[in-house]
Design a protein around this motif. Sequence first.
Motif, mmCIF file in Angstrom:
data_model
loop_
_atom_site.group_PDB
_atom_site.id
_atom_site.type_symbol
_atom_site.label_atom_id
_atom_site.label_comp_id
_atom_site.label_asym_id
_atom_site.label_seq_id
_atom_site.Cartn_x
_atom_site.Cartn_y
_atom_site.Cartn_z
ATOM 1 N N ALA A 214 -5.475 0.299 -8.005
ATOM 2 C CA ALA A 214 -4.832 0.444 -6.576
ATOM 3 C C ALA A 214 -3.897 1.327 -6.081
ATOM 4 C CB ALA A 214 -4.727 -0.860 -5.879
ATOM 5 N N ARG A 215 -2.859 1.632 -7.297
ATOM 6 C CA ARG A 215 -1.726 2.588 -6.997
ATOM 7 C C ARG A 215 -2.305 3.860 -6.939
ATOM 8 N NH1 ARG A 215 2.765 4.143 -11.389
ATOM 9 N NH2 ARG A 215 4.242 4.890 -10.031
ATOM 10 N N LEU A 216 -3.537 4.034 -7.714
ATOM 11 C CA LEU A 216 -3.937 5.825 -7.571
ATOM 12 C C LEU A 216 -4.518 5.830 -6.232
ATOM 13 C CD1 LEU A 216 -5.443 6.337 -10.980
ATOM 14 C CD2 LEU A 216 -3.020 6.737 -9.930
ATOM 15 N N GLY A 217 -4.730 4.682 -5.249
ATOM 16 C CA GLY A 217 -5.051 4.900 -3.881
ATOM 17 C C GLY A 217 -4.113 5.269 -3.074
ATOM 18 N N THR A 218 -3.878 4.662 -1.819
ATOM 19 C CA THR A 218 -2.814 4.573 -0.911
ATOM 20 C C THR A 218 -1.869 3.332 -0.842
ATOM 21 O OG1 THR A 218 -4.010 4.194 1.074
ATOM 22 C CG2 THR A 218 -4.075 6.396 0.295
ATOM 23 N N LEU A 219 -1.722 2.706 -1.914
ATOM 24 C CA LEU A 219 -1.093 1.485 -1.660
ATOM 25 C C LEU A 219 0.507 1.677 -1.512
ATOM 26 C CD1 LEU A 219 -1.386 -1.709 -3.951
ATOM 27 C CD2 LEU A 219 0.770 -0.711 -3.959
ATOM 28 N N GLU A 220 0.991 2.432 -2.161
ATOM 29 C CA GLU A 220 2.297 2.720 -2.136
ATOM 30 C C GLU A 220 2.783 3.369 -0.887
ATOM 31 O OE1 GLU A 220 4.434 3.574 -6.312
ATOM 32 O OE2 GLU A 220 2.854 4.932 -6.210
ATOM 33 N N GLU A 221 2.041 4.318 -0.252
ATOM 34 C CA GLU A 221 2.428 4.813 1.064
ATOM 35 C C GLU A 221 2.043 3.981 2.210
ATOM 36 O OE1 GLU A 221 0.370 6.024 -1.373
ATOM 37 O OE2 GLU A 221 0.919 8.142 -1.887
ATOM 38 N N ASP A 222 1.135 2.943 2.129
ATOM 39 C CA ASP A 222 0.715 2.171 3.164
ATOM 40 C C ASP A 222 1.527 0.928 3.431
ATOM 41 O OD1 ASP A 222 -1.610 3.570 3.590
ATOM 42 O OD2 ASP A 222 -2.818 2.272 2.661
ATOM 43 N N LEU A 223 2.352 0.478 2.118
ATOM 44 C CA LEU A 223 3.218 -0.521 2.132
ATOM 45 C C LEU A 223 4.720 -0.105 2.228
ATOM 46 C CD1 LEU A 223 1.407 -3.235 -0.366
ATOM 47 C CD2 LEU A 223 0.973 -2.819 2.053
ATOM 48 N N ASN A 224 4.815 1.103 2.280
ATOM 49 C CA ASN A 224 6.032 1.788 2.084
ATOM 50 C C ASN A 224 7.110 1.427 1.044
ATOM 51 O OD1 ASN A 224 8.152 3.560 3.301
ATOM 52 N ND2 ASN A 224 8.930 1.772 4.637
ATOM 53 N N LEU A 225 6.468 1.571 -0.199
ATOM 54 C CA LEU A 225 7.162 0.853 -1.200
ATOM 55 C C LEU A 225 8.146 2.091 -1.577
ATOM 56 C CD1 LEU A 225 4.311 -0.595 -3.665
ATOM 57 C CD2 LEU A 225 5.427 -1.499 -1.822
ATOM 58 N N GLN A 226 9.187 1.576 -1.839
ATOM 59 C CA GLN A 226 10.287 2.315 -2.145
ATOM 60 C C GLN A 226 10.932 2.028 -3.364
ATOM 61 O OE1 GLN A 226 11.188 4.891 0.000
ATOM 62 N NE2 GLN A 226 9.649 4.152 1.492
ATOM 63 N N GLY A 227 11.580 2.855 -4.090
ATOM 64 C CA GLY A 227 12.451 2.625 -5.323
ATOM 65 C C GLY A 227 11.563 1.946 -6.174
ATOM 66 N N ASN A 228 12.129 0.706 -6.816
ATOM 67 C CA ASN A 228 11.510 -0.016 -7.743
ATOM 68 C C ASN A 228 10.659 -1.100 -7.176
ATOM 69 O OD1 ASN A 228 12.671 1.006 -10.011
ATOM 70 N ND2 ASN A 228 14.609 0.081 -9.806
ATOM 71 N N ASP A 229 10.129 -1.101 -5.966
ATOM 72 C CA ASP A 229 9.412 -2.094 -5.227
ATOM 73 C C ASP A 229 8.020 -2.286 -6.086
ATOM 74 O OD1 ASP A 229 10.972 -2.297 -3.287
ATOM 75 O OD2 ASP A 229 10.017 -1.451 -1.805
ATOM 76 N N TYR A 230 7.322 -1.057 -6.505
ATOM 77 C CA TYR A 230 5.948 -1.146 -7.203
ATOM 78 C C TYR A 230 6.339 -2.051 -8.572
ATOM 79 C CZ TYR A 230 1.877 -0.168 -9.900
ATOM 80 O OH TYR A 230 0.726 -0.312 -10.604
ATOM 81 N N TYR A 231 7.362 -1.652 -9.104
ATOM 82 C CA TYR A 231 7.685 -2.132 -10.732
ATOM 83 C C TYR A 231 8.082 -3.777 -10.400
ATOM 84 C CZ TYR A 231 7.469 2.412 -12.051
ATOM 85 O OH TYR A 231 7.305 3.813 -12.171
ATOM 86 N N THR A 232 8.871 -4.158 -9.581
ATOM 87 C CA THR A 232 8.955 -5.418 -9.001
ATOM 88 C C THR A 232 7.744 -6.381 -8.944
ATOM 89 O OG1 THR A 232 11.331 -4.910 -8.111
ATOM 90 C CG2 THR A 232 10.476 -7.073 -7.497
ATOM 91 N N ALA A 233 6.836 -5.567 -8.264
ATOM 92 C CA ALA A 233 5.472 -6.494 -7.993
ATOM 93 C C ALA A 233 4.802 -6.566 -9.449
ATOM 94 C CB ALA A 233 4.696 -5.567 -6.954
ATOM 95 N N LEU A 234 5.011 -5.781 -10.119
ATOM 96 C CA LEU A 234 4.217 -5.755 -11.507
ATOM 97 C C LEU A 234 5.134 -6.964 -12.428
ATOM 98 C CD1 LEU A 234 3.752 -2.276 -12.991
ATOM 99 C CD2 LEU A 234 2.087 -3.799 -11.740
ATOM 100 N N THR A 235 6.540 -7.010 -12.319
ATOM 101 C CA THR A 235 7.122 -7.934 -13.046
ATOM 102 C C THR A 235 7.088 -9.231 -12.370
ATOM 103 O OG1 THR A 235 8.718 -6.119 -13.477
ATOM 104 C CG2 THR A 235 9.466 -8.203 -13.842
ATOM 105 N N ILE A 236 7.017 -9.500 -11.243
ATOM 106 C CA ILE A 236 7.394 -10.918 -10.649
ATOM 107 C C ILE A 236 6.042 -11.545 -11.084
ATOM 108 C CG2 ILE A 236 6.195 -10.333 -8.316
ATOM 109 C CD1 ILE A 236 9.401 -12.205 -9.155
ATOM 110 N N PHE A 237 4.806 -11.092 -11.512
ATOM 111 C CA PHE A 237 3.499 -11.456 -11.801
ATOM 112 C C PHE A 237 3.791 -12.391 -13.101
ATOM 113 C CE2 PHE A 237 0.115 -11.605 -14.781
ATOM 114 C CZ PHE A 237 -0.830 -12.129 -14.138
ATOM 115 N N PHE A 238 4.460 -11.621 -14.156
ATOM 116 C CA PHE A 238 4.840 -12.559 -15.368
ATOM 117 C C PHE A 238 5.949 -13.546 -15.093
ATOM 118 C CE2 PHE A 238 3.251 -8.085 -16.398
ATOM 119 C CZ PHE A 238 2.261 -8.473 -17.065
ATOM 120 N N ALA A 239 6.757 -13.402 -14.215
ATOM 121 C CA ALA A 239 7.519 -14.626 -13.984
ATOM 122 C C ALA A 239 6.849 -15.773 -13.471
ATOM 123 C CB ALA A 239 8.515 -14.053 -12.774
#
Length: 507
Positions: A80-105
Amino acid sequence: MTTDEKTQIDKAIIPTTTEDVVTTKEQHYPEESSILKNMSEEERKIIERRLVRKIDLRVIPWVALLYLMLSLDRNNIGNARLGTLEEDLNLQGNDYYTALTIFFAGYVIFHIPSNLMVKWLLPSRWISATMILWGICSICQSAVHNASGLIACRFWLGAFETGVGPSTPLFLSFWYQREELATRVALYFGASTVAGAFSGAIAYGVLGNLSGDHGIAGWRWLFIIEAAPTILFGLMSFIILPNLPETVGKRWLTPEEKAVAIDRTRRSGNTDDKAFDKNQFFGALLDYRNWLAFIIYIGLNISLASYSVFLPTIIRDLGFSALNAQLLSIPPYVAACALVFLVSWNSDRTLQRGYHVASVSALTIIGYIFLLATENVGVRYAGAVLVACGIYPIIPLTLSWVSNNNLGHTRRGVAIAATSLCGQCFSMLGTQIYKTQDGPRYIRGHAVCLAFMCLGGLSTITLRFLLKRENDRRDKEYGVPETTDLSEDVDSNDRLYEKNPNFRYAL
């Protein structure tokens, strides 16, 4: 499940004398014991082969399908990241990496509780309920409009996926013998490699053809299309999956097959009178052998977590377009799928786990060296293929190794869950080591993965050496065992578990 079936599981008749030990099987399961008494050894072998075929045909394809859905829903955020996910959700800084990490939490927190629930609530109920819930969470990702919503969905997605991820190897151990387990776990986990190939193909089609349809972004369609079947399969799991050998009805197994199924669990020491045992719980956590397995799994999961979600990005940064990168992510998974089955089959055939884990770890190490050592696109892509071929077989091999060497449902369940839990804790690191600014070479990420894979390989060699030394000590003290039948220990008032003189660790 009927009241009589529940009573049959929960009741415990404890022997106090040698004569009691001989007759306890009859007291526990009088009908099945009578059937076994009238059965010749040749008849038993024929029925056992038929039984294993039935289990294979009903259970393995279904749990493999469930893990395929789990892998799709877990890792499609990378596509999904290779689509427009980051732009549509206005992900800034480490937001995308936080979403990846919180899954494992979420995945880590619920590991051990989930495995303890498997026998208490019964596998079909637990697996079905958690699948429905994670399917809902996955679809909800398509409706979020900011980073907070995505992060919340990913946390609960991880929490509910524990109902299938670490719980299924425990469930399979209720039905299979130790020399049968790795191949079946490989068929189950092999679905993750199939999912990796499917994910690239599905993402190519969805992002290329559905972007903007009905005013919905392509990445939102991706979440919807890949998550909707999960809920359906969750509902079907309640009907399709069996629970325990003691509870199956005559519509699936004949009385003779059920008798053999129960006897198989007892001969392998794979039964308990209660769903939770405190001594087994702490025994699993304090065993140094399990801690070495934890280290192996830590090294694996740092690589696995980063590979599964960053492979499309890594391939794109080799110089390919985003859509072509989706397609080129398929061959590594196809190669890995073939090797998972081949290596696990040979591991079961020889009942050797350590040598096989060390060998595929070496493949991963070579793959990372290729990725680090050159800028040549062909060599680096070959390195990506070798990494996949190395990391995916380690999953069923390690979990089967842990299952083989821990007797008792509580101990086995906790050991498997703790192994996976430790690995998933470090998966959080795996999601953080590949940063956009490090592209296109990603030296830091590859180097960290290489170091931890070397640590895992060293732990594998050490664990096998220690297990071999203990087996040799037992052979010297008790003699080479003539049988692997542990059923008398099951019927004993004082269970010995791994201390039984007939028990030998799988190497």
